[in-house]
Each structure stands twice: as structure tokens, then as C-alpha cells.
Design a protein around this motif. Structure first.
Motif, mmCIF file in Angstrom:
data_model
loop_
_atom_site.group_PDB
_atom_site.id
_atom_site.type_symbol
_atom_site.label_atom_id
_atom_site.label_comp_id
_atom_site.label_asym_id
_atom_site.label_seq_id
_atom_site.Cartn_x
_atom_site.Cartn_y
_atom_site.Cartn_z
ATOM 1 N N TYR A 62 20.494 32.493 35.378
ATOM 2 C CA TYR A 62 21.677 33.045 34.640
ATOM 3 C C TYR A 62 22.474 32.162 36.446
ATOM 4 O O TYR A 62 22.463 33.853 37.125
ATOM 5 C CB TYR A 62 22.042 34.207 33.779
ATOM 6 C CG TYR A 62 23.564 34.076 33.695
ATOM 7 C CD1 TYR A 62 24.421 33.667 32.807
ATOM 8 C CD2 TYR A 62 24.713 35.492 34.276
ATOM 9 C CE1 TYR A 62 25.771 33.346 32.536
ATOM 10 C CE2 TYR A 62 25.773 34.728 34.503
ATOM 11 C CZ TYR A 62 26.785 34.416 33.480
ATOM 12 O OH TYR A 62 27.954 34.348 33.021
ATOM 13 N N ARG A 63 24.064 32.295 36.208
ATOM 14 C CA ARG A 63 24.361 31.908 37.660
ATOM 15 C C ARG A 63 26.011 32.157 37.089
ATOM 16 O O ARG A 63 25.999 30.997 36.810
ATOM 17 C CB ARG A 63 23.482 31.127 38.275
ATOM 18 C CG ARG A 63 24.570 31.102 40.187
ATOM 19 C CD ARG A 63 23.449 31.772 40.832
ATOM 20 N NE ARG A 63 24.417 32.223 42.242
ATOM 21 C CZ ARG A 63 23.674 30.613 42.998
ATOM 22 N NH1 ARG A 63 23.771 30.274 42.982
ATOM 23 N NH2 ARG A 63 25.026 30.661 44.517
ATOM 24 N N ASP A 64 26.728 33.595 37.757
ATOM 25 C CA ASP A 64 28.164 32.628 37.907
ATOM 26 C C ASP A 64 28.623 32.679 39.700
ATOM 27 O O ASP A 64 28.547 33.689 40.046
ATOM 28 C CB ASP A 64 28.463 33.820 37.050
ATOM 29 C CG ASP A 64 29.661 34.047 37.257
ATOM 30 O OD1 ASP A 64 30.498 32.951 37.669
ATOM 31 O OD2 ASP A 64 30.507 34.980 36.553
ATOM 32 N N VAL A 65 28.499 31.217 39.596
ATOM 33 C CA VAL A 65 29.164 30.883 41.192
ATOM 34 C C VAL A 65 30.701 31.124 41.517
ATOM 35 O O VAL A 65 31.356 30.231 40.025
ATOM 36 C CB VAL A 65 28.966 30.141 41.271
ATOM 37 C CG1 VAL A 65 29.489 29.476 42.866
ATOM 38 C CG2 VAL A 65 27.307 29.543 41.608
ATOM 39 N N CYS A 66 31.549 32.587 40.996
ATOM 40 C CA CYS A 66 32.850 32.489 41.227
ATOM 41 C C CYS A 66 33.830 33.010 42.714
ATOM 42 O O CYS A 66 33.939 33.534 43.153
ATOM 43 C CB CYS A 66 32.855 33.892 40.310
ATOM 44 S SG CYS A 66 34.953 33.832 39.846
ATOM 45 N N PHE A 67 34.678 31.872 43.046
ATOM 46 C CA PHE A 67 35.344 32.119 44.422
ATOM 47 C C PHE A 67 37.043 32.517 44.018
ATOM 48 O O PHE A 67 37.518 33.156 44.592
ATOM 49 C CB PHE A 67 35.590 30.494 44.769
ATOM 50 C CG PHE A 67 34.240 30.145 45.249
ATOM 51 C CD1 PHE A 67 33.993 30.875 46.274
ATOM 52 C CD2 PHE A 67 34.115 28.679 44.384
ATOM 53 C CE1 PHE A 67 32.658 29.248 46.051
ATOM 54 C CE2 PHE A 67 32.808 28.367 44.866
ATOM 55 C CZ PHE A 67 31.790 28.739 45.964
ATOM 56 N N LYS A 68 37.519 33.210 42.732
ATOM 57 C CA LYS A 68 38.390 33.644 41.966
ATOM 58 C C LYS A 68 38.503 33.770 40.398
ATOM 59 O O LYS A 68 37.856 33.371 40.063
ATOM 60 C CB LYS A 68 39.818 31.951 42.529
ATOM 61 C CG LYS A 68 40.928 32.668 42.004
ATOM 62 C CD LYS A 68 41.838 31.762 42.622
ATOM 63 C CE LYS A 68 43.014 32.558 43.155
ATOM 64 N NZ LYS A 68 44.059 31.286 43.658
ATOM 65 N N LYS A 69 38.070 35.187 40.389
ATOM 66 C CA LYS A 69 38.056 35.545 39.192
ATOM 67 C C LYS A 69 39.830 35.328 37.578
ATOM 68 O O LYS A 69 39.174 35.003 37.162
ATOM 69 C CB LYS A 69 37.545 36.599 38.933
ATOM 70 C CG LYS A 69 36.529 37.556 39.139
ATOM 71 C CD LYS A 69 36.182 38.559 38.158
ATOM 72 C CE LYS A 69 34.870 38.964 37.619
ATOM 73 N NZ LYS A 69 33.878 39.420 39.094
ATOM 74 N N THR A 70 40.575 35.446 38.894
ATOM 75 C CA THR A 70 41.577 34.954 38.195
ATOM 76 C C THR A 70 43.124 34.553 38.739
ATOM 77 O O THR A 70 43.103 34.775 40.362
ATOM 78 C CB THR A 70 42.526 36.214 37.474
ATOM 79 O OG1 THR A 70 43.563 35.971 36.621
ATOM 80 C CG2 THR A 70 42.812 37.403 38.244
ATOM 81 N N VAL A 71 43.640 33.750 38.808
ATOM 82 C CA VAL A 71 44.857 33.558 38.830
ATOM 83 C C VAL A 71 45.985 34.960 39.042
ATOM 84 O O VAL A 71 46.834 35.043 38.287
ATOM 85 C CB VAL A 71 46.178 32.245 38.878
ATOM 86 C CG1 VAL A 71 47.046 32.374 39.070
ATOM 87 C CG2 VAL A 71 44.667 31.565 38.833
ATOM 88 N N VAL A 72 46.265 35.077 40.290
ATOM 89 C CA VAL A 72 46.846 36.331 39.984
ATOM 90 C C VAL A 72 48.419 36.525 39.772
ATOM 91 O O VAL A 72 48.999 35.289 39.963
ATOM 92 C CB VAL A 72 46.438 37.499 41.023
ATOM 93 C CG1 VAL A 72 47.661 38.992 41.458
ATOM 94 C CG2 VAL A 72 45.060 37.218 42.172
ATOM 95 N N GLN A 73 48.636 37.448 38.793
ATOM 96 C CA GLN A 73 49.852 36.694 38.227
ATOM 97 C C GLN A 73 50.860 37.933 39.091
ATOM 98 O O GLN A 73 50.172 39.230 38.975
ATOM 99 C CB GLN A 73 50.490 37.862 36.544
ATOM 100 C CG GLN A 73 49.333 36.415 36.068
ATOM 101 C CD GLN A 73 50.078 35.297 36.486
ATOM 102 O OE1 GLN A 73 51.215 34.976 35.756
ATOM 103 N NE2 GLN A 73 49.153 33.838 36.173
ATOM 104 N N LYS A 74 52.378 37.251 39.994
ATOM 105 C CA LYS A 74 53.416 38.232 40.115
ATOM 106 C C LYS A 74 53.586 39.252 39.257
ATOM 107 O O LYS A 74 53.751 38.636 37.722
ATOM 108 C CB LYS A 74 54.114 37.887 40.543
ATOM 109 C CG LYS A 74 54.222 37.338 41.710
ATOM 110 C CD LYS A 74 54.797 37.431 42.553
ATOM 111 C CE LYS A 74 55.896 35.754 42.293
ATOM 112 N NZ LYS A 74 57.329 35.147 43.054
ATOM 113 N N SER A 75 54.187 40.643 38.806
ATOM 114 C CA SER A 75 54.900 41.256 37.900
ATOM 115 C C SER A 75 56.037 40.858 37.975
ATOM 116 O O SER A 75 56.703 40.656 38.934
ATOM 117 C CB SER A 75 54.628 42.719 37.856
ATOM 118 O OG SER A 75 55.043 43.476 38.667
ATOM 119 N N PHE A 76 56.600 41.148 37.145
ATOM 120 C CA PHE A 76 58.443 40.660 36.853
ATOM 121 C C PHE A 76 59.341 41.740 35.591
ATOM 122 O O PHE A 76 58.608 42.551 35.331
ATOM 123 C CB PHE A 76 58.933 39.426 36.577
ATOM 124 C CG PHE A 76 57.789 37.900 36.441
ATOM 125 C CD1 PHE A 76 57.954 37.659 37.890
ATOM 126 C CD2 PHE A 76 57.499 37.827 35.483
ATOM 127 C CE1 PHE A 76 57.378 36.276 37.743
ATOM 128 C CE2 PHE A 76 56.239 36.342 35.805
ATOM 129 C CZ PHE A 76 56.492 35.987 36.817
#
Lengths: 674, 344
Positions: free
Chosen positions: A276-290
Motif C-alpha cells: 500500500y502506498r499513498d503518495v500525497c503532495f497536497k491533502k486538501t485544497v485549503v479553504q479560506k473562511s468567509f
């Protein structure tokens, strides 16, 4: 996007009839286009807007339904899975193109049919069951939106996965049996030697899962949406996976979707996960808060919405909401890339309530800071004036071929060229309305319509910018009535008369006419229209060669084109009222013979200059040529009208003036009085 | 000789009554009243009559003459009337009248005119703008991201001419009328309410429902306090004027980058009144336009002060409106310009 209502019920107990649910979904922005019955299931065909890839799966729509009907959402069962420490060999060469790649190798796979609960749902959605492994990957895609792919691990050369751009000239036979040539604009999944899949779009036939497959490599990834879209278009290839990747999948769901699928594979095929391998450069597109405020939102929507209501709706949609009601801080979940500002939240509130449940009001429209377009007003008048003279309005194609330009002898005209034409028939922007109008004339001739009076208010596109023009074209017979059914062909003067009438009705002085040869006209019958030094258009008889080139079986086509851009800038003179004379006028008819090269305009101008004192009008009556006139001469008949605004003129007063005019005509223009 | 005046009168009456045309009547006049006519004969006999007979003959002759004149006049009147009645029947009032021929405005012009006039009555002004545009006006300022599919050469025509403001990019043929919104907002401060008709271009292969050039009408209303409810109210008022007061409306949430919230507007099918027919594809609704509240990103692009203005915008396809309204089934007919189509 298809939605199985049986499957939907697994996630949310909405308690609505299919029709009611369809209506509420439609009013929340997911238009239900069609409802089908598939065995004991009902299937909605839903149009998902391009900003909502999170709704391209059952779970996503269930989340929407749960918010609309305010019922709880059952989340995806993510069984505790024991993942091995051993990693599989995954290399990502193009990190920007692949932000995350989860790979897992599973052994001891027993290929067979998938269980009924999976097959039924796939069939309801129109997806043909293949085998348990393929069906589990497809089931995952329709369930939670993450495209998955399974390779036959034993066919991956070197047991390697490399995510890279294709090399120029590389080829792959895809699952549909087609061999495709690749290029570096296309992202591929490769093994140690060759591409084994076109990333995000379609797997390769060489590593397809078959009845004999024993080990698989399961792929769950996030590929760059733009890259996938362009590759798909370039290859003319799309798939359920590509459709989702090019709209954007949920980065945070990539590993969860893999684990859910692996759980099913282990349970249903007897497999065991070995790597099993999880190559991850970005976990989430960070959301700004409004920050939002219930009062402001109520005002904007035109209806009262409470902070409670806003919080409830947003939480159902898995937004994080905190803070006081006049200063709520909201952040969007990872799968909502479409939320880019506070304004987007107002749409969330409006659509979950349902647009049909929001009130209507009429805006107070204040006088505009922008004046109505004078161009539009003038075009309105021109349409009335020309239709009143029996001309039909046409609207023709502004894009033309190089051939049309050549046929119309317009190679020297300045024009604009399309970089990406659909076909060579539409490669250029027309330099004159003539090309478009001759095509219209040709079409009508071929259909037996030969008496044409047409006009177009359109644009021409020389290189220095588009210009609005009026084009008028005349061909065939003059209008006649049943009382005088003479079949006379139209001529130059019909066109000139109609064009002059338009200027007159618009309140312009009649433009001056000067002869000037343009290639598109016959050598004799052509003129330029001008106000002073400014040329505003031209008219004339179309050159025979052009008519031949267009294969028109006539010699008589008359065309005028007037540059409206110039007219917009010239204000017609405001005419002052002139007192009407109460005294009778005296009319004298004059008949002269003069050289053909002397234009009537010259005769008229001279008479007016000499007779200025009492001459009020020079009225043209007739031109004649022929036997009674010497060769090279023409006869002109016109009347001179004398009038005074102060008294009744006597014969004695007129006689010397009239005589003076005749004398000057003889002296200056060599006219013979007849 | 004594005249039998009763008999003379009887015969004359009979002869005049039996006369059927003006020529025969003239012959009778000569027979009775002519220089050598019967009345003249009667008077001539006076000279040879006896003294007793003279007054009788004189009176009889006078009566006879008066009666004949009276009958002839009356008969003449009758015959003339009859003959004029006959000529009135010959004149055929049903033949076509004669007037200068009337041309027709193109059907798309008529629809544009109808829609623009309706909005003018609601307080809008008509504006127009160029077809050759920059990428900034057609996309960037309208909040369409740089990598959006609509910018691809598959979806937009580009010219070979470079953009004078951005030498790396080329000018394009606008794919929507919305760039005129940008031009107007760059030039003017609110309040304003404009409608903008015009041609737009998209590289679609031509078939019965696609064309690479078609017409749109765009609307924009910007002020300091325009609300979402105004969007519904305004477009409802417009659609009822255009399609009839009984028209029902449906606003469906939709997505456009330049508006937020966005909606598509459906009207109840005017053919089946919402029951479902072939025109509305059995749905009972006809999709007629897109609309929404102007996205603040668009105001940002035209450098309006942040948060000062709100606005609404809408857009519709003219060909589609014409096809719905007149039951035209092929979009190619519009730009083909067969005069038989134009005259309809």
C-alpha cells in the motif's frame, strides 16, 4: 448523471415521492431531466452544473437531499482495514499533474461475478457488469465519485508505476481496443517500459484485469483537471472517470475511496492486500473562511433568513460554521472547490430553501447614466424606411471563404482572418457585405426567386476594426402592379432613388455623387456617395466578371454599401421653417442638347448659380439619346421654376433671367437649345 | 277627323312601358314628339277641324303630349338607373388593391425589436458593442478562469490579429454579448439598466439546432440596492409581457461564472400550457434564459468600489426565442435568407 433512488435510500431516508424529490432537486440546482424505471428501481437523469463535480455520485446527491429535506445523512462505511507496511513502487515524475496517488497491490484474487447488490446498481445506472474487480471500482466511482482503476499486477513490467508525460510517438492500445498515438501533452501511467493507461481517461488493454488475473494493483488518484480535459479532447476520448477528473475530484477522498474499495475487494474476492502506498503532495485544497451576516444576506435575497436557518443549511452541506449570528465564520468542505467567496454562500442558502420559495419584487429602475445607443435608433429607422420601399431584410453569415473573396475581386480589401476556423468556408471575416449578399442572391436564384430587393444592416471587418454598414442589393424586375404589368428590369436609378430616399427621410442632405471606379462595379455605372470630402459609401452595377464567378445567370445586379459609422458622427442639419410663398410661380421647360460627358448635375448647378435671384427649383424631366440627337450628344429636358416670396413675378422680370441662363448653358457647356 | 284620344293614350302607354332600352325609347320619342310625329299630326289637324272640334282636339292634344312627355321621362329614368346598376355589377371590388410593395424585417430583427421594446418600457436603454473582443472582456473580467474550457480554441474563435493590450494573446470573436457589460461598466457609474442585442460566435458545426454565429440579448441592471427578489420580479414581468399574462415562471438554480446566485428561467409552455407536448419535450416548461446577480468579482474587474453596488444580469438566445415563438424547427433557415422564408 444518473441517480438510483434505491441506492439513494441507503444514504438518506428522504420520505418524498419521486416527483416531489425531482422537483426539490431541480429547485436546488440539480435539474432532473428524466425519470426512468429500471426493474424495481427509479433512476433520475440529472444535469449537474460544471461547478458541482461533488454531485457526480450518489453520496454527493444524498448530501444535497439531506440538506433539502433536513434529514440525516448516513456516511460512507469505511471499515477498519489493516494496511500492510510494505509499499508498492510508485514514482510520480510530474507532481503538478498528479497531486495524490494511492496504489495498493492485492493478491489471491478470485475473479468472478460481483454480488447482486453491486450488479443491480451498476445496471440501473446503465453500466454493464464485467467482473467483481472492475465492478467494485465502478461501484466506487458511482458511489463516492472517486474514479478507480485496477491493473493486472503481473502484467506491469517491473511491477512499477510511473506517472509521467507520454513521450512523442509512444503508443497504447486502450481498453476499447483502439491503438492511440500519444504526445507529451498527455499524462500516462507507465510501468518500467511503456504506458499502461492514459491517466484519468482509460486503461490499457495490455494490463487489463481478466479471468486469469491473480494479483491486481488498485489505483486511486487526483489528476490535474485541465490536463485531463485537454488530453481527452485531443484524443477524442472520454469516460466516466475522465468526466469526473476534468471537473475535479475530492483530494481528501482519494485514500478513503481506495480503502473502501479495498475493503470490498478483500471481502468479496478473497484477496489479501500486500502493498500500500499513498503518495500525497497536497491533502486538501485549503479553504479560506468567509464571514457572513444574516441581516445582510436577508436583505440581498429579499427575504428574512435567520442565522439559525443559515447555520443549519450550511452544516448539512458539511460546511464548518462558527461565531455569532452577525459575524458567522464559514469554511467550505474539501469537495467544494466552487465556493470562492461569501457571495457563493448566499446561493447555497437560496437554492437549499428553493428558488421557488423565495419572493419576487420589482426593482425601482432609475434613469440610466447611459444614453440609448444612437446606432440602434438609426438602424430601427433604416429598417422601417427600407421595408417601406419593398426591401426584405436579410441577416447573412459574416464568415466567408478565401474563394468568396477571390470571386468578388476583393483580394486587395483589408480583412481579418480566423486562426482556428471550423472549415475553410469560414476562414475570413467579410470585408464587404457584397460577398454575403451575392451568396444570398445565388441561393434565391437557384430556387427560382429572381426579383430581389434586399438589404442588410450588418458589419464588415477590415483589419482596422469592424464597421457597421448598410448594404442594399437589387436584381430582376422593377415592382409592377396588375394595372401596369410592364416587365421592366431594374436599373442604376432604381437603386440610387431608394438610397436617396433613405437619406432624405433621415433628414440628411442628399449626398454628393461622384463617379469613381471600384473593381466590384462596372466601369460606367458606379458612383461614390460623399458628404463634402468624406466618402460614405458607393453604389453601382456589379461587374459582370464577378457575376460570372458567382455563377449568377444575369448581368444586372445593383449594389450599394453605406458606412453607418460615418453617418452616426454626422448630425443631420436641423431644418428651419421657410415661409411659404403666397405668390404664383412661373415654370419654363427647357430642352437642350449637350455632350454626353456633361453631367446633369453641372447643368443644374449652372442654372442655379445664374438664376439665383428668382429660380427656386430645377426639376429634371427626361434624358433622351438616339436618332434626333447628334452622335456623342444627349438631350436633356427640365423645367425651371421661378418664384418670389414678395410679389407676383411678371413675364418681363423673368424673361431676361431665363435668357441669361440659356446663354450661359450655351457658352459654358456648349449646349444647343432645342 | 276626330281623334280617339283614349285609344292614342292607351297605345302610347303600352308602347313606352314595353320599351327595354334607351335607343328604342329615343325612337318612340321621335315617333310621338318628333317634327313629323303623332303629336305634330294631331296639332296639324286643327287647321282643318270644325269650330266645334277645335277646342276638343286642342285639349286632347295638349293632354296627350303632356302624358307622353311624362311617361318618356319616367321610362328614361328607369332605363338609365337599370343601366347604371348593370355597370356597377361589372366593377369588381374584390380585385387586389395597388400599393408600393412592402418588405419585411428579418424575423430575428423583429424578435430583437420586441424584446428590446419590452425592456425599454420597463426603463432599460438599448446599447451595443463590438463583436471583435479581447480575452479580458470576454472571459477574464467575467470571472471565467484562465484554464476554463470555454477559452479553448474548440469553443471560441480567435483571430490572427494580436490583442493590442496584450501582445501574447489574440483578439477573438465574442462568444457571448456579456463583454459589452464590461465595456459599459468601465465607462459609466451606476445606476443604469441596459439591454444589449448582438451577434455571437462559437465554433459549432452547423446543424438543425447549432450555428457558429447566432444572436443574443443581454441585460444588466446595476444600482446600490438591487436584490435577488428583484431578479425574479423583473424577469417575471418581462416574460408575462412577451408570452402573455398567464405565463407561469420557474427559476432553477444554475451556474454561470459571472453571476452568483445564478438561475435558468423556464416559462410554462405556451402551446400546451404546461401539460407537456412535443414543443416542450413533454416537460411543460420551456427554458428561455439564464440570469443571476452580478458576481462581485465582475465589479472588482471593472474597479467599482468594493461592496458598493449590486446588480442583476440576464441573457437569452434570439434564435431560440424565435424558434419557440414561431415554431421554426431549423436554425439554418435564419441565415439562409430564402426570400420566401423572409416574406412569412
Amino acid at each position: 448523471m444518473k441517480l438510483s433512488l434505491n441506492w439513494l435510500k441507503c444514504f438518506v431516508a428522504h420520505g418524498l415521492s419521486a416527483e416531489k424529490l425531482a422537483h426539490r432537486l431541480t429547485m436546488a440546482g440539480h435539474e432532473v431531466k428524466n425519470i426512468d424505471t429500471v426493474e424495481d428501481d427509479l433512476v433520475f437523469e440529472i444535469e449537474i452544473t460544471p461547478n458541482r463535480p461533488d454531485c457526480l455520485n450518489t453520496l454527493g446527491l444524498a448530501r444535497e437531499v439531506s440538506a433539502i429535506v433536513n434529514k440525516p445523512l448516513k456516511s460512507l462505511k469505511d471499515k477498519a482495514l489493516k494496511l500492510p507496511k510494505a509499499m508498492c513502487d510508485v514514482t510520480i515524475e510530474d507532481k503538478a499533474a498528479c497531486l495524490r496517488y494511492v496504489g495498493a497491490v492485492v493478491k489471491h484474487i478470485q475473479i468472478g461475478a460481483a454480488p447482486e447488490f453491486i450488479k443491480q446498481k451498476l445496471q440501473a445506472l446503465g453500466s454493464r457488469p464485467v467482473n467483481n474487480i472492475v465492478d467494485i471500482t465502478n461501484y466506487g466511482l458511482f458511489e463516492n465519485g472517486q474514479p478507480l482503476h485496477a491493473f493486472d499486477y503481473d502484467k506491469l513490467i517491473g511491477g512499477k508505476i510511473v506517472v509521467r508525460r507520454a513521450k512523442a510517438g509512444e503508443k497504447i492500445v486502450t481498453l476499447d481496443g483502439v491503438e492511440r498515438e500519444l504526445n507529451p501533452a498527455i499524462l500516462v501511467i507507465a510501468d518500467a517500459q511503456r504506458p499502461v493507461a492514459i491517466a484519468g481517461i482509460m486503461g490499457g488493454a495490455a494490463t487489463e484485469v481478466t479471468d486469469k488475473t491473480q494479483r491486481i494493483l488498485l489505483e486511486s488518484a487526483y489528476f490535474d483537471p485541465v490536463l485531463i480535459r485537454r488530453a481527452g479532447r485531443a484524443l477524442g476520448l472520454t469516460s466516466d472517470s475522465a468526466y469526473r477528473f476534468e471537473r475535479g475530484v475530492d483530494l481528501a477522498n482519494v485514500d478513503r475511496a481506495a480503502k473502501v474499495a479495498l475493503g470490498r475487494i478483500v471481502e468479496l474476492t478473497g484477496g489479501a492486500i500486500v502493498n500500500y502506498r499513498d503518495v500525497c503532495f497536497k491533502k486538501t485544497v485549503v479553504q479560506k473562511s468567509f464571514t457572513i451576516n444574516a441581516t445582510q444576506m436577508s436583505h440581498f435575497l429579499g427575504t428574512k433568513v435567520s442565522a439559525m436557518q443559515i447555520k443549519k443549511i450550511l452544516k448539512k452541506l458539511e460546511f464548518k460554521v462558527s461565531g455569532a449570528s452577525d459575524q458567522m465564520s464559514v469554511s467550505a468542505p474539501s469537495f467544494r472547490n466552487d465556493i470562492k467567496g461569501a457571495i457563493d454562500l448566499s446561493e447555497e442558502i437560496a437554492r437549499v430553501i428553493g428558488y421557488d420559495r423565495l419572493p419576487s419584487s420589482l426593482p425601482q429602475i432609475k434613469p440610466s447614466a447611459i444614453a440609448p445607443s444612437p446606432q440602434f435608433q438609426m438602424k430601427r429607422k433604416l429598417r422601417r424606411l427600407l421595408t417601406g420601399q419593398g426591401f426584405d431584410e436579410v441577416i447573412s453569415y459574416p464568415l466567408i471563404s478565401q474563394g468568396a473573396i477571390k470571386k468578388t475581386k476583393m483580394e486587395n480589401f483589408s480583412t481579418s482572418k480566423i486562426k482556428n476556423p471550423l472549415s475553410l468556408d469560414q476562414e475570413y471575416m467579410r470585408p464587404s457585405l457584397l460577398t454575403s449578399l451575392l451568396a444570398v442572391v445565388g441561393l434565391n436564384f437557384n430556387r427560382g426567386q429572381k426579383n430581389l430587393r434586399l438589404f442588410e444592416l450588418g458589419k464588415i471587418y477590415p483589419a482596422d476594426g469592424e464597421k457597421e454598414v448598410l448594404g442594399v442589393i437589387l436584381s430582376g424586375q422593377r415592382l409592377s402592379s396588375w394595372q401596369s404589368n410592364k416587365k421592366e428590369a431594374v436599373d442604376f436609378y432604381d437603386l440610387k432613388g431608394s438610397v436617396s430616399r433613405v437619406f432624405e427621410a433621415l433628414g440628411f442632405d442628399l449626398p454628393g455623387v461622384i463617379s469613381a471606379t471600384e473593381d466590384i462595379y462596372s466601369k460606367e455605372q458606379n458612383a461614390q456617395l460623399c458628404f463634402g470630402q468624406q466618402v460614405i459609401g458607393s453604389l453601382g452595377k456589379i461587374n459582370k466578371d464577378i457575376l460570372r464567378n458567382w455563377e449568377l445567370k444575369t448581368d444586372d445586379v445593383y449594389f450599394a454599401q453605406i458606412n453607418l459609422q460615418v453617418l452616426y458622427n454626422i448630425q443631420p442639419q436641423v431644418k428651419r421653417f421657410a415661409a411659404l410663398s403666397g405668390f404664383p410661380s412661373i415654370t419654363r421647360d427647357v430642352s437642350i442638347a449637350v455632350k454626353q460627358s456633361v453631367p446633369f448635375a453641372q447643368v443644374e448647378a449652372l442654372a442655379q448659380a445664374v438664376g439665383a435671384k428668382y429660380l427656386t427649383n430645377v426639376h429634371f424631366l427626361e434624358q433622351y439619346l438616339g436618332e434626333k440627337i447628334a452622335a456623342g450628344q444627349k438631350g436633356l429636358v427640365f423645367s425651371l421654376v421661378y418664384q418670389s416670396s414678395e410679389r407676383t413675378l411678371t413675364e418681363a422680370e423673368i424673361a431676361p433671367l431665363h435668357e441669361a441662363i440659356l446663354q450661359r448653358l450655351q457658352q459654358d457647356l456648349g449646349a444647343a437649345i432645342r | 277627323m276626330i281623334w280617339d284620344f283614349d285609344k292614342l293614350i292607351q297605345e302610347a302607354d303600352k308602347e313606352i312601358a314595353g320599351c327595354s332600352d334607351l335607343a328604342a325609347l329615343e325612337a318612340l320619342r321621335i315617333k310621338f314628339l318628333g317634327r313629323k310625329g303623332l303629336v305634330a299630326d294631331v296639332y296639324a289637324s286643327l287647321s282643318t277641324a270644325s269650330v266645334q272640334e277645335k277646342p276638343l282636339i286642342g285639349k286632347g292634344a295638349n293632354d296627350f303630349r303632356a302624358r307622353v312627355i311624362q311617361w318618356l321621362e319616367k321610362k328614361k329614368g328607369l332605363l338609365e338607373h337599370a343601366s347604371s346598376a348593370e355597370s356597377a355589377q361589372v366593377f369588381d371590388v374584390t380585385l387586389p388593391g395597388i400599393a408600393p410593395a412592402l418588405g419585411r424585417e428579418h424575423i430575428l430583427s423583429r424578435i430583437i425589436e420586441e424584446i428590446c421594446t419590452t425592456f425599454e418600457h420597463l426603463g432599460f436603454v438599448v446599447q451595443d458593442g463590438p463583436e471583435i473582443e479581447t480575452e479580458f472582456n470576454n472571459f477574464t473580467a467575467l470571472n471565467i478562469p484562465a484554464d476554463h474550457p470555454s477559452r479553448d480554441s474548440f469553443d471560441t474563435f480567435y483571430l490572427e490579429t494580436p490583442d493590442p493590450d496584450n501582445k501574447n494573446r489574440n483578439l477573438l470573436l465574442r462568444s457571448q454579448t456579456s463583454p459589452v457589460q464590461i465595456r459599459l461598466m468601465q465607462q459609466f457609474k451606476p445606476p443604469f439598466a441596459v439591454v444589449i442585442p448582438g451577434k455571437v460566435y462559437r465554433p459549432d458545426a452547423v446543424d438543425a439546432s447549432h450555428s457558429f454565429v447566432f444572436h443574443q440579448i443581454e441585460g444588466l441592471l446595476v444600482d446600490e440596492d438591487i436584490k435577488f427578489s428583484d431578479l425574479k420580479g423583473l424577469l417575471t414581468a418581462f416574460c408575462r409581457r412577451l408570452f402573455g399574462e398567464k405565463t407561469r415562471m420557474r427559476f432553477r438554480p444554475h451556474y454561470f461564472p459571472f453571476t452568483e446566485p445564478s438561475a435558468e428561467v423556464d416559462v410554462s409552455c405556451y402551446i400546451c400550457d404546461g401539460q407537456g407536448c412535443s414543443v416542450c419535450g413533454r416537460k411543460g416548461w420551456l427554458e428561455i434564459m439564464g440570469c443571476g446577480m452580478v458576481n462581485p468579482k465582475v465589479f472588482e474587474a471593472v474597479k467599482y468600489p468594493k461592496g458598493k453596488y449590486t446588480g442583476l444580469a440576464f441573457g437569452m438566445g434570439v434564435e431560440r426565442m424565435a424558434m419557440l415563438k414561431y415554431g421554426i424547427n431549423d436554425i439554418r433557415l435564419f441565415l439562409e435568407n430564402d426570400v420566401r422564408f423572409l416574406k412569412q
